[in-house]
Structures are given as structure tokens and as C-alpha cells.
Design a protein around this motif. Structure first.
Motif, mmCIF file in Angstrom:
data_model
loop_
_atom_site.group_PDB
_atom_site.id
_atom_site.type_symbol
_atom_site.label_atom_id
_atom_site.label_comp_id
_atom_site.label_asym_id
_atom_site.label_seq_id
_atom_site.Cartn_x
_atom_site.Cartn_y
_atom_site.Cartn_z
ATOM 1 N N CYS B 132 0.831 -1.208 0.000
ATOM 2 C CA CYS B 132 0.000 0.000 0.000
ATOM 3 C C CYS B 132 0.863 1.254 0.000
ATOM 4 N N PHE B 133 2.026 1.156 0.627
ATOM 5 C CA PHE B 133 2.896 2.322 0.680
ATOM 6 C C PHE B 133 3.549 2.586 -0.665
ATOM 7 N N SER B 134 3.964 1.491 -1.326
ATOM 8 C CA SER B 134 4.764 1.687 -2.540
ATOM 9 C C SER B 134 3.950 1.834 -3.814
ATOM 10 N N GLU B 135 2.790 1.181 -3.898
ATOM 11 C CA GLU B 135 2.038 1.227 -5.156
ATOM 12 C C GLU B 135 1.290 2.532 -5.352
ATOM 13 N N LYS B 136 1.028 2.827 -6.607
ATOM 14 C CA LYS B 136 0.391 4.116 -6.927
ATOM 15 C C LYS B 136 -1.122 4.020 -7.073
ATOM 16 N N GLU B 137 -1.615 2.824 -7.429
ATOM 17 C CA GLU B 137 -3.059 2.662 -7.639
ATOM 18 C C GLU B 137 -3.655 1.903 -6.465
ATOM 19 N N ILE B 138 -4.598 2.551 -5.800
ATOM 20 C CA ILE B 138 -5.250 1.869 -4.679
ATOM 21 C C ILE B 138 -6.751 1.813 -4.937
#
Lengths: 536, 415, 403
Positions: B132-138
């Protein structure tokens, strides 16, 4: 600039009663309350609509006043009064001579006190002490303070009356010895602004001394704090009073699914002091368990406290100071247009309001007579309406929701349920509050916090004290809320849980302690309400 | 009932772990229990140490443990046992096919239903939230009929932790489960265990899914201790799923419970349900048996050693009916009550400091045996583990299952 | 009597709304129609004062007791549900099928009085089943209805010559063993005789009331409870333990009487009532049990009835079976079988009942055991219906090991 004719300060029973009376007489009136309605005394007492029997010995005039108003309120307030009836019971330690005087006093005050045998008493209230010597039935009733206020406001609104909650009066403005207006602060935005008016009515209960002070007037109101305990069950279906000289902890009142035991009497400095001490709780339990011997087996939901406004011209205290009400026309003190009304009890709020409104109307030269005793606060929801509604509501929810909301809101809720069965979902499972109901009250725009939703719907007032419904209400408020506060979800839920905590902390043992372990386990541990590192 | 080697009282996480470790040591174990323990409420995560002394999370569980006072159970038990206990647990989960991951060296971050991120120690695969910290799409997915989950609220709050530079989307799925009652996450979890449910879910997610996204959703990947649903979904949809924690009833707590029950059943541990242990029988410095009350009568259960894992106030291991008197009712272990009306609880519920009432419990020696008011151990074969230990506020620290695990391990090893 | 407010045992005041009962309720897992034990029991219980209403899904609770077992606050959630059901049926008519299912004792007593009565009762059931008539009145069509034995246990027992012994026990057969599975009762007598006990059967006992409670005939159940309590008191005073081989009967007599009807006498009697294997195990602990058991080289799988698990005595049958040499018995430990007395016999509850038992059926079929052991008659019926394996009462096995 905002303008009205009469500003009423204080959203308690007195204030809303005045609002309604003046509005019905065609007077333009605006009520200002610094928090949500009935923030003060009127929601923090046992909710007893006195038959007057309690005053039958000491103060028969008060007793007569009570029974007259009791009859009126039971007529006009069918949706906020539970006509449960009351009992007065004498135990071995209570003075027999007092009973004799009490019977006499009831008779001469016009209060119907029907004697019954202890056997009959146990038959109708099986939990009562085995030691009862004598018992009487009286027309006590239970009144929901918040609902009563809400319905007074509904009624007032029909006649053009207005209310602003979360609006605190900071200054009372005058010129040449005459009221010109008030300066207020919005609790959320912190913006201040002025409201122009001809008259200001100080109906701020235990704060009325302080409000009078804003106008430079000296009014001695001694806040007198009383603590009450709420139990998780209906211990009895009637109000139960001890037949003795009125004192602490001698009244039990059923309210919906819970029972309230009260109260105590301690002079305090600040009406904001709503703390309850262990000693007070213990005292209430010791006295209460004489009436219900197995009282300590019942789960205590919470404790709460409120201050009575005790007025004395010279500054007396406690039960000695007058509980009767007083109206002070400050024109006599050099400030025309400023009137203080203080003291009194919820049971006689309508009468108090009538007298005050008479005075105001006299000054404004309005001739319309008072009709507050004739017209119902709100119409009752009809049986046919309820029968139709039952197909959409979950079991045991229809009656309670109907009396809570009044016919207009109820109809909207039923319509919502009909159109969209998903709205039948229970936001609060302990008190049977549907999503449709929560959305409806939020849409009105006067619910700024989850606690505001709670007061209007009873969500969070049951067994789990908000463990589940606080997250759900927070979610719904954020979805349908019309105010910016609605979106501040974490503070909303934190504040709500904190408000619940205030009442649980004084009784933190037994099942209340177990419930709190669960609350913390869910919100602090599993859901980490404080957030990662973001919270500083 | 026949005499056994070890009787464990309580089948919460501490109780079940104490039984598991005892069994590994070759002991014959019997569990006496009343109620489900905290599993239906439990997130199923093994929180080791999140907030040792302030509302600032420690950088790693180890860093947090290092600064704890000596009165804390972790300090009494010691870092060797902590590491061994975590090791034991990880191995057990691997054996059972529902592996947990984590270590003392770093916090595992897990999203919650409030949209916060929570630090934990050992975490099942499907709840690992580091991405969750590193990815851009949530993508935050809720379910239309689920009243306990609000994706938009979650997103607003996640923004303050994960930052506003990501692209957040909310979506609402439907189970079409219908019926007369409101759905819980357990209902949805059971639905996902069916083929029809699984396919339906895939279809819906697929049509909502931005490329290379992380999908945060309520803990609905089944109630069984298995990675099947999670792994199948990851393969079919090539995105990263993260189950968040949520309101009870908690499927992830139930998975942990089922996993331990399966392990214990395979190792022939006897579990006697629905009994309340009322008291004990002692001879000198040894406890010889405990009395249970079932419906009809009292019954004596004998053993060589006893592990008390009865929980705190919630579970009934500690009782306070009258302010000031906290009782442990089975062995009548004295519980120190060093609080006043003012200090017993903080002004704020969710407070900047731990709650005294949460820290109250049983004082023990290094082997986790309860000690009396004289500071000495009076029963040499009675050990205690879990919430009923004194010296820690598991809600404040976020260390609940961790202390339960470590103390259960230590207690069982001390026999 | 029997109303919520008057029953301290069933008091819902301690409920924290923790949801534990919801997670273990097998009916909740099987159908979305049931609102769940927490809502129907303690939650709505607080709101009954509000109106004269009824929860539509109140009929779904099977009284399996799994909620009671999981409650951390000691509440008998199932009892709250049963009390509610009883209250409902005081004001509403029972469907015909409930009447039939609740009163099998009465039916069979009549049948046995008539020549060929049992034959016709069985034939009637068969025809009713095949013709769809049973289904029409609401009894599950897909099931094979349990056959009534040509001779009841009582009839067989009366003809039996026992060896007299100073040690005696009183046997409470219960309706299922009496009318459908008398061989279990006979096996029990055999086992007790082998252990030098004489078995008394008190013909004044009536049906324990379990089928009446679950169908909502609460007042009738209380009548039965009163009659049985009287006899139980008598035997308690004689100091003869009362034993039953049916776990629903032992649950009713030991526990539910008091929970539902709240009388002091019922509580005292409980101390003298035993499940058969509970009693036999206590004999073993005293060194009084004859342990000369023949080896049985078989492998079985044991299903613990929910009504046994809630008694808090563990699984004594399993413990005792371990004494039989060469016998291998594994514990299915796969949850409720789904029938819960006569619940699964109802047409509208059949699907739910089979869904609930799915895990157990799978476990049994997947095991290498040749048959199933269970101490509950209706569990055995359900298992035989849902699997390809036969089911026996462990008492039958024990008697065989003694021969």
C-alpha cells in the motif's frame, strides 16, 4: 445582518417551551443553543413526568401545579410521554406517619393515589422488595427529555419558529438601557456574528446566572448536580418511588429498554461539571437496592449527571432552595427587553413557558392567547400508518420508531424502506434503528456529530454503547451529511466514543468493564483508530 | 475424567498456543473452556509491539520491546523466548497451510476498516499491507449490503497516511445474497468459499480494476485457514489484494481459531467445552486438580501441571464486581489493585497514555507462575499466560496476541 | 412461568453483543433468512415491551446449543429463543406437522395399544412419505422416516429377567430409544448387568419434552417437566442415579429444565442425572468398571452430538471406546449434523438441515471408517441419510465388546 424579534437563549425544556408558545402566538422567535438541544439539565435527569405526589406533603401548590401539567403533557405529548403510571411504596424503615400525611396531601392536591396491597404490587412488579408494607398507584409518567424538546421545536417550526444549535451567545448587546441584539459564535467554524432583536429571554437553566452576567445582571443561580444511573434492562414497567421524605436515590424510571435510578444533590461551581463520583454511585445503589433487592445483579450501562438550576434571591443551596420557578424582568434593573426565567422542573416547563410568553407578549403588545395546552406537539402516527409500516420494518421496531420520529419523518422513513428495502439494514442492532431512519435525520441538516444522530434516534444507547453502530453511523454521516464536519470521520468516531466513555468511566466494573475491554480491543487494537504514525 | 499431564484453562489464543507448545513437548493435554475466547473479535494478526510508550509507532517490534520497562511481560520473559515463540508459531502456520510472515526486525503494516494503517508483527499473506505504501493505484472495495465498511471514508483517511500522490478509487460490489438479515463479513467470507461466489466476485472486481493496483477490502477471503482464495484471486486477476481488519465478527480471527483447533485435534488434545472452572484442589505447594461446574454438577479434573489462560475482564479470568476488588477466582491468586478512583481510568478513552485498568493482572515469577503478596510463588505447578498477566495494556501498545503467544510459549516451556 | 424476566439463568443482561454466537450458529451459516441468535435472543429481548410483535425468522433456531457453547458471558442464547418461540405459539396455532413431530410419544403409545398398530404406523409413514402426503403437511419428503420398532423398549424390558444386584440405576429410555431403537436400551441393560448393576425402568416417566420445546409447545413441555421432576426427585431420594442414553434427554433433564422453567427442584435433581457414558466413566475412575473387553478390530468415526458438547462433560463415549482393544475411533469434530431433534424433519427446514450437515457428511465419507458412532438417535438418522455409512450408538459396541 440576522434579525428577529425575540431571541431565546437555551435549548432546554424551558427554552423550547417558550419558543413554541411564542411561535404559536405569531411572534418571530429564534432559539439559540450552544451545543445540541437539551445539552443541559433537561436530558440529564430521570425523565420523570411528576404526578406531583412527591411534593404532596411539603409543597401542595407545587404538587397541584404538577398534576395539572402532567395531565396536559400526557395529552399533548403522547409521542414523548410513556404513560407508565407510578408506584409509591413504603418500606419498614419509612415513617408511617409520613404516609398518612402523604395520602392527605395527595387528596388535597387533586392527585389520584390508589392504594393497593403488597400482593397486588408484587403481581404487577415482581421485582419489588419483599418487604413492602404499603403501596399506591399514581399517574406518574416517563418523559423523554430530548424527544420532548425535538417535538416542541417541530411544533414551533410549523409556526415559523427557528432554532440554531451549536450557536453560543458571547455577548448581549444593548443601547441606552434597551436590548439591541446578541453576538454569537458558531461552534464549528468559530465565526462570530450578530443577531438583531428586540428582546432576549434567558432560559439557560444552570447557566442562566452566567448569561445574566453577560448582560451585567446579577442572578443567583446555584448549579446543583445530581447523578443518575442507567441500567441495561427495564427493571420495572412503572415508575417506582419511595414513600418517604423526598431525598436521594429514591426514584426508578423505565425509559424504553432501560431504567434510570436517581438522583443525588451536590452544589457545584460549574454547570459543565457532569462528573459522577464513586461515592455517589455507591450511595444510589445502596438506596436503590432497598426497592429492588437484586439491583446489583443488573448491569449498569452508564452513569450521568446534570445540574438543576436552583434560584435563590440571596443564594441558598440544595433541597432547601426553591425548585419553583422565577421570572425576572430586568427592565426593573435597568435593562429593558431582557428577561430571565430560571429554576423550575421539566414537568412544569409548559406552564413556565406560558407565564414567560405572557410577559413577553405583554411587552410586545401581542394579544394572541396561549394555546400550548390545547394543541398536540406532534400528531400521533395512526394505527393504519403503523400497520402498513410493519411490512417494511424489522420486528419490534415500528412503534418505537413512530414515537421517536413523529408522523412526517416516519412517513418519509417508511417511504424510503418501501422504495429501497436495503434501507431496512440496522445501523444499531441493540436499539433497532434502521438505516432509513439514520439517513432521514441526517438529511435534516441538524446532525453535525454522531452524538447528534444518537440523540435523535437512540442509536448507541443500548447494550453495546456504540461499539458497532459508531462506525456505521460515522460512515452514514459521512455519506449523507450536509455539513463539513460530517467528513471528519476519525474525530467524529473518537468524540462519540469519548462521550460514551464519560458515562461508563464512573461505573467501570462488572459488565461495563467487559464491554469497554471490547471497545478498546476493536477500536484501539484491531482498527487502530489513532492511525500509523500520522497521529501526533 | 482421567488424569492428564497438562490442563490448560481457557481456549483463547493464549490457551490454544499453550496447549500446542505443551503437546510439542510430548505432554498429554486437556483444555477446559467456556466460550469462544476473543477469536470472533480478534483480527487474527499477531501484534508484537506497536506503540511501546507513545502514540508514535516503534520502527520495529524489537526496537519497541527494547525500551519497555521491566514490569512488562516481554521483559520478564526475555528476548530468546520471544524469538523462539514466534518461530514456533510461524512453523505451525506453515504446517497447517496458512502461513504467517514477519519478524522482530520490522513492522508489518495492515490497513484497517477506519482507513488507518496498523503495525503488526506476524501477519497472514493476505493481510500484508506493505505494498500500500509503494504502489500508486489503490482500489478500496466495499460491498453494497455490508454496513460495516465504507470505502470512501477509508480512502479519505488513507490519504493522510499513504499520501495524496496515489490514485485512489472506491468501488462497491454486490453479493446478491439477499435474505432476511444484514450481512456481516463472515457471510461474505462464506460466500467467497463457494464457486459461484468466487466467480461472481472475480467478474465484478475485474470490471472495476485499474491496472497494477492494490485492492484493499474487508477480510472476506473465507473463514477457513487457507490461502486458496487469496492465491487464486491473485493469479486470476494479477493485482495485489490486501484484506483489512474490520468490525466483529472477524473471519480472520476465526481462521486463526480453526487453524489451532485443527492442529490440536491432530495432536489428540482433548477439549472440554462449556465448563466454568470454579476452583482448585491443592496439596501443599502443588495444585492437584481443578473443579469445573457444568450444568448438573461439579467435577474434578486432575493433572500434573496447570496453565491459566483465562483472559482478562472480558474473558472472565479477572473479575471486578465491586470497585477496588479484582479477583482471580480459580486459584485465588492475589491481584494487586494499586489504583484510586482518579487513576483507575484516564479522562480520555482513547488516550495518550495507557489505561491503568488494562494493566492490572497477575504478577508472576520468571517462569510465569503467579506470586503472592509476599512476592513468592505458592503453587509450583501453576503457570499463567495471556491477558491476565499484569504490566501491559495490549490495546494501547497493540501487543495482544504477541504477549499471549510469547507467554503461552514460556508457560508451556516452564513446565 | 418460563417467561424471560423470571429466569435468572437465561438472563440476557450480561450480553455484550460480541457476535460470538453468530459465528458458531450453524443455521446462520446455512441460510440468510435467519436473523441470528444474538438479534433474536438478547437483542430483541430488550425490546419486547415495545409492541406485540413477532420476529418472522424465529422458527429457524434449531436449539442446537452451539451459541450457548460459544458465549463468553454465560448466556443461554438458545433458551432465550425457545422461550420466545413458546410465547409466540401461545397466541398462534401450530402447523399440523409440528403437532405430529412433537407428540410422537403420544402417537406411539396409542399405536402400541392397537393390534398391528405399529405395523400400520410404519406403513402409514411409508405411504405418507411416498405419496407426498407427509410433505404436504410439512414433514420432509426426501427423508426416510425412522421406523417404529415392532416391540418398544418398554415391552422388551418387561419381559427381561435381570440378575438382582444391590446396586441399582434407573434408566430413562426416552422416546427415540423406546420406539425406534430399543436395541440401544437393551444394550445398556446388558452393559449395566455386566457391571453388577440392576436396571430399574420407571414407567411413570414421560417424554423429556425436547421435541415439545423445539416446536414451541412450551407449556406442555413444562407439564412433562413437572411430572418427570417429581419422579426424578423420588429417585434422587432413593439415591439411585438416573441414566439416559439419549443426549437430548440428558440435556433436557440435567440442564434445560432449569434454564427454561427455573425451579429449584430441577436444579437439585440435575446432580443425580447422568449421560450413560458419563456414568460408566465415573465407574472406571472408581475402579468399578469391568474392563475385560473383547478386542474389536474395527475402525469407526465418532460424531459428538451438539447436545452432548453443551453438557460440559467432554466426550466420555470416546474415552471409553479407547478401552476396547484393537478398536480405532476417530473424532469427526465437524460440527452440527443438522437435524437437531425434529428440526430437520420439517419440510421447510430440510435443505437447511442438509446444508448444515455437509461438512460432517464429507468428513465421514472421506474417512476410512466403516461405520459411524453417535450417542444421539436423530444424529444417527441424519448421518445415515446424508452418507453411505451406517450409524450405531456406542453402547451397542460396548455391549458387543462385553459378550
Amino acid at each position: 445582518m440576522e434579525k428577529t424579534r425575540v431571541v431565546v437563549i437555551g435549548g432546554g425544556a424551558t427554552g423550547v417551551g417558550i419558543l413554541r408558545d411564542l411561535a404559536m402566538r405569531g411572534v418571530e422567535v429564534l432559539l439559540l443553543e450552544k451545543r445540541d438541544m437539551v445539552n443541559g439539565t433537561s436530558s440529564r435527569y430521570h425523565g420523570l413526568l411528576h404526578s406531583g405526589a412527591r411534593y404532596a406533603v411539603k409543597d401542595q401548590e407545587a404538587a397541584r401545579e404538577c398534576i395539572e401539567e402532567n395531565i396536559i403533557l400526557r395529552k399533548i405529548g403522547k409521542s414523548c410521554v410513556e404513560a407508565t403510571e407510578g408506584l409509591f411504596i413504603r418500606l419498614p424503615e419509612d415513617d408511617a406517619d409520613f404516609e398518612r400525611k402523604w395520602v392527605e396531601g395527595c387528596k388535597s392536591s387533586g392527585i389520584e393515589a390508589i392504594p393497593i396491597t403488597p400482593q397486588e404490587a408484587w403481581h404487577i412488579e415482581p421485582n419489588l422488595s419483599t418487604k413492602i408494607i404499603s403501596a399506591y398507584r399514581v399517574p406518574d409518567a416517563a418523559i423523554d427529555g430530548f424527544r420532548m424538546a425535538w417535538q416542541n421545536i417541530d411544533s414551533a417550526k410549523r409556526y415559523g419558529g427557528r432554532v440554531k444549535t451549536y450557536t453560543e451567545v458571547k455577548r448581549i448587546l444593548s443601547k441606552n438601557g434597551k436590548i439591541t441584539g446578541v453576538e454569537v459564535e458558531d461552534y464549528f467554524s468559530k465565526k462570530t456574528y450578530e443577531i438583531e432583536c428586540e428582546m432576549v429571554v434567558n432560559a439557560a437553566g444552570p447557566w442562566s446566572g452566567m448569561i445574566a452576567g453577560l448582560a451585567g445582571m446579577d442572578v443567583h443561580v446555584q448549579p446543583d448536580k445530581g447523578t443518575l444511573i442507567a441500567f441495561n434492562q427495564r427493571i420495572s414497567s412503572r415508575i417506582v418511588n419511595r414513600l418517604h421524605v423526598p431525598s436521594d436515590g429514591d426514584i426508578f424510571v423505565p425509559h424504553g429498554s432501560i431504567t434510570i435510578l436517581g438522583t443525588t444533590s451536590i452544589a457545584v461551581e460549574d454547570p459543565e461539571d457532569t462528573s459522577s463520583s464513586l461515592a455517589e454511585i455507591e450511595k444510589l445503589l445502596q438506596i436503590g437496592e432497598k426497592t429492588f433487592e437484586n439491583l446489583r445483579q443488573y448491569r449498569i450501562l452508564r452513569a450521568f449527571a446534570g445540574s438543576r438550576p436552583l434560584y435563590s434571591a440571596s443564594g441558598g443551596q440544595g433541597r432547601g432552595a426553591s425548585r419553583g420557578f422565577v421570572i425576572l424582568d430586568h427592565e426593573e434593573d435597568g435593562l429593558a427587553g431582557f428577561i430571565t426565567i430560571t429554576g423550575g422542573k421539566v414537568t412544569t416547563y409548559r406552564l413556565m413557558a406560558e407565564k414567560l410568553a405572557d410577559l413577553v407578549c405583554q411587552k410586545l403588545q401581542v394579544k394572541t392567547p396561549c394555546r400550548t395546552a390545547e394543541e398536540a406537539l406532534v400528531e400521533e402516527v395512526s394505527e393504519t400508518e403503523k400497520a402498513k409500516a410493519r411490512q417494511y420494518f424489522p420486528a419490534y421496531a415500528t412503534n418505537l420508531t413512530a414515537t421517536r420520529l413523529g408522523p412526517e419523518r416516519f412517513a418519509k422513513v417508511v417511504e424510503s424502506l418501501e422504495r429501497n428495502p436495503e434501507k431496512r439494514q440496522l445501523v444499531c442492532e441493540c436499539e433497532n434503528v434502521t438505516l432509513a431512519e439514520v439517513e432521514e435525520v441526517i438529511k435534516e441538516g441538524t446532525c453535525y456529530t454522531v452524538s447528534d444522530v444518537r440523540r435523535k434516534t437512540r442509536m448507541g444507547m443500548g447494550t453495546c454503547q456504540g461499539n458497532f453502530c459508531s462506525l456505521r453511523s460515522m460512515g452514514v454521516l459521512s455519506q449523507c451529511g450536509v455539513t463539513p464536519e460530517a467528513k471528519e470521520t476519525l474525530p467524529q468516531i473518537r468524540d462519540f466514543l469519548q462521550a460514551r466513555w464519560k458515562g461508563i468511566k464512573p461505573v467501570l466494573w462488572g459488565n461495563a468493564l467487559r464491554e469497554i475491554e471490547m471497545t478498546r480491543g476493536i477500536y484501539e487494537s484491531a482498527l487502530n483508530i489513532n492511525g500509523g504514525n500520522a497521529n501526533e | 475424567m482421567s488424569k492428564t499431564d497438562v490442563i490448560v484453562i481457557g481456549s483463547g489464543f493464549a490457551g490454544l498456543m499453550a496447549a500446542a507448545v505443551s503437546v510439542q513437548r510430548g505432554k498429554k493435554v486437556k483444555i477446559l473452556t467456556n466460550g469462544s475466547g476473543s477469536f470472533p473479535l480478534n483480527s487474527g494478526l499477531i501484534d508484537i509491539m506497536g506503540y511501546p510508550d507513545s502514540r508514535r509507532a516503534c520502527s520495529s517490534p524489537k526496537a519497541g520491546i527494547d525500551i519497555l520497562p521491566d514490569t512488562h511481560p516481554y521483559k520478564k520473559i526475555g528476548s530468546e523466548a520471544i524469538a523462539a515463540a514466534m518461530d514456533f508459531f510461524i512453523k505451525l502456520t506453515q504446517e497447517e497451510g496458512y502461513p504467517y510472515q514477519g519478524s522482530l526486525a520490522e513492522q508489518q503494516w495492515v490497513p484497517t476498516a477506519l482507513g488507518t494503517m496498523k503495525p503488526s508483527g506476524l501477519v497472514p499473506k493476505s493481510m500484508q499491507g506493505q505494498c500500500c505504501f509503494s504502489e500508486k493505484e489503490i482500489l478500496v472495495a466495499g460491498f453494497k449490503e455490508l454496513k460495516d465498511y465504507y470505502p470512501e471514508v477509508i480512502i479519505e483517511n488513507l490519504k493522510t497516511v499513504l499520501g495524496t500522490e496515489k490514485n485512489y478509487t472506491a468501488c462497491v460490489l454486490e453479493t446478491e445474497l439477499g435474505g432476511g438479515r444484514d450481512l456481516t463479513t463472515v457471510d461474505i467470507a462464506r460466500w467467497l468459499e463457494t464457486e459461484a461466489g468466487f466467480d461472481n466476485f472475480c467478474r465484478q472486481i475485474r470490471s472495476n480494476l485499474p491496472k497494477d493496483s492494490v485492492v484493499i477490502l474487508p477480510p472476506v477471503f473465507g473463514t477457513k485457514p487457507s490461502c486458496d482464495i487469496f492465491e487464486r484471486l491473485q493469479r486470476e486477476l494479477s493485482c495485489r489484494f490486501v484484506e483489512s481488519t474490520g468490525l466483529p465478527p472477524s473471519p480472520t480471527g476465526l481462521r486463526l481459531q480453526k487453524m489451532l483447533h485443527a492442529y490440536l485435534r491432530r495432536h489428540q488434545v482433548e477439549i472440554i467445552e462449556n465448563v466454568k472452572v470454579m476452583g482448585s484442589l491443592t496439596e501443599g505447594r502443588r495444585c492437584t486438580g481443578v473443579f469445573v461446574r457444568n450444568a448438573a454438577r461439579e467435577q474434578l479434573h486432575e493433572a500434573d501441571d496447570f496453565i491459566l489462560a483465562t483472559g482478562g475482564f472480558y474473558g472472565g479470568g479477572l473479575q471486578m464486581q465491586v470497585f477496588g476488588e479484582v479477583k482471580e477466582t480459580i486459584f485465588s491468586v492475589p491481584v494487586k489493585f494499586a489504583a484510586t478512583e482518579e487513576t483507575w481510568a484516564n479522562e480520555e478513552l482513547i488516550s495518550g497514555s495507557p489505561q491503568l485498568f488494562a494493566k492490572i493482572g497477575i504478577d508472576t515469577d520468571a517462569r510465569l507462575r503467579p506470586i503472592g503478596t509476599d512476592g513468592k510463588c505458592h503453587l509450583e505447578n501453576v503457570f499463567t499466560a495471556g491477558r491476565n498477566l499484569s504490566g501491559y495494556d495490549f490495546c494501547y501498545e497493540q501487543s495482544g496476541n504477541g504477549v499471549a503467544l510469547v507467554s503461552a510459549y514460556q508457560a508451556a516451556m516452564s513446565i | 412461568m418460563g417467561m424471560l424476566e423470571e429466569n435468572p439463568k437465561a438472563k440476557s443482561d450480561a450480553c455484550l453483543a460480541c457476535t460470538a454466537c453468530i459465528t458458531t450458529c450453524p443455521i446462520t451459516a446455512a441460510t440468510q433468512e435467519f436473523r441470528g441468535p444474538k438479534l433474536i435472543g438478547p437483542a430483541q429481548g430488550r425490546l419486547h415491551f415495545a409492541e406485540d410483535d413477532v420476529e418472522p425468522s424465529i422458527d429457524y433456531c434449531s436449539n442446537c446449543k452451539n451459541c450457548d457453547i460459544s458465549c463468553p458471558s454465560g448466556i443461554s442464547v438458545s433458551t432465550l429463543n425457545m422461550l420466545q418461540r413458546g410465547a409466540y405459539y401461545r397466541k398462534h396455532r401450530h402447523p399440523l406437522r409440528d403437532n405430529m413431530l412433537a407428540h410422537s410419544e403420544r402417537m406411539m403409545k396409542l399405536a402400541r395399544k392397537m393390534p398391528l398398530g405399529v405395523f400400520f404406523a410404519n406403513l402409514g409413514m411409508e405411504i405418507g412419505s411416498k405419496s407426498g402426503m407427509l410433505k404436504a403437511i410439512g414433514i420432509a419428503g426426501k427423508r426416510t422416516m425412522p421406523k417404529f420398532a415392532s416391540q418398544s423398549f418398554l415391552q422388551r424390558f418387561r419381559k427381561l429377567k435381570q440378575t438382582a444386584y444391590p446396586d441399582k440405576v434407573v434408566f430413562f429410555p426416552g422416546c427415540y430409544i423406546n420406539d425406534n431403537a430399543p436395541q440401544v436400551g437393551m444394550a445398556f441393560v446388558e452393559v449395566m448387568q455386566r457391571n453388577h448393576y440392576e436396571v430399574i425402568v420407571d414407567e411413570k416417566f414421560v417424554c423429556c419434552g425436547s421435541p415439545l420445546v423445539v416446536t414451541g409447545y412450551l407449556d406442555e413441555a413444562e407439564e412433562n417437566a413437572r411430572k418427570n421432576t417429581e419422579r426424578l426427585r423420588f429417585w434422587r431420594e432413593q439415591k439411585y442415579p438416573v441414566i439416559t442414553c439419549c443426549t437430548s434427554c440428558s440435556l433436557m433433564l440435567k440442564q434445560e429444565y432449569e434454564e427454561l422453567f427455573g425451579q429449584e427442584e430441577m436444579h437439585k435433581n440435575g446432580e443425580n442425572i447422568f449421560d450413560s457414558f458419563e456414568f460408566l466413566w465415573s465407574l472406571k475412575e472408581k475402579g468399578r468398571l469391568d474392563t475385560k473387553l473383547k478386542p474389536l478390530a474395527k475402525s469407526y468415526i465418532y460424531h459428538a452430538p451438539c447436545h452432548l458438547r453443551v453438557q460440559g462433560i467432554g466426550l466420555p463415549a470416546l474415552e471409553l471406546m479407547a478401552l476396547i482393544p484393537k478398536l480405532s475411533v476417530e473424532n469427526a469434530d465437524a460440527g452440527c449434523c443438522g437435524i437437531s431433534g425434529n428440526y430437520g424433519l420439517k419440510e421447510d427446514k430440510y435443505e437447511i438441515s442438509m446444508k448444515v450437515g455437509e461438512d460432517l457428511f464429507k468428513r465421514i465419507e472421506g474417512s476410512s471408517s466403516e461405520a459411524v458412532l453417535s450417542d444421539c438417535g436423530t444424529c444417527r438418522m441424519q448421518i445415515e441419510h446424508g452418507t453411505t455409512k451406517k450409524a450405531f450408538h456406542p453402547m451397542e459396541l460396548l455391549a458387543a465388546a462385553y459378550r
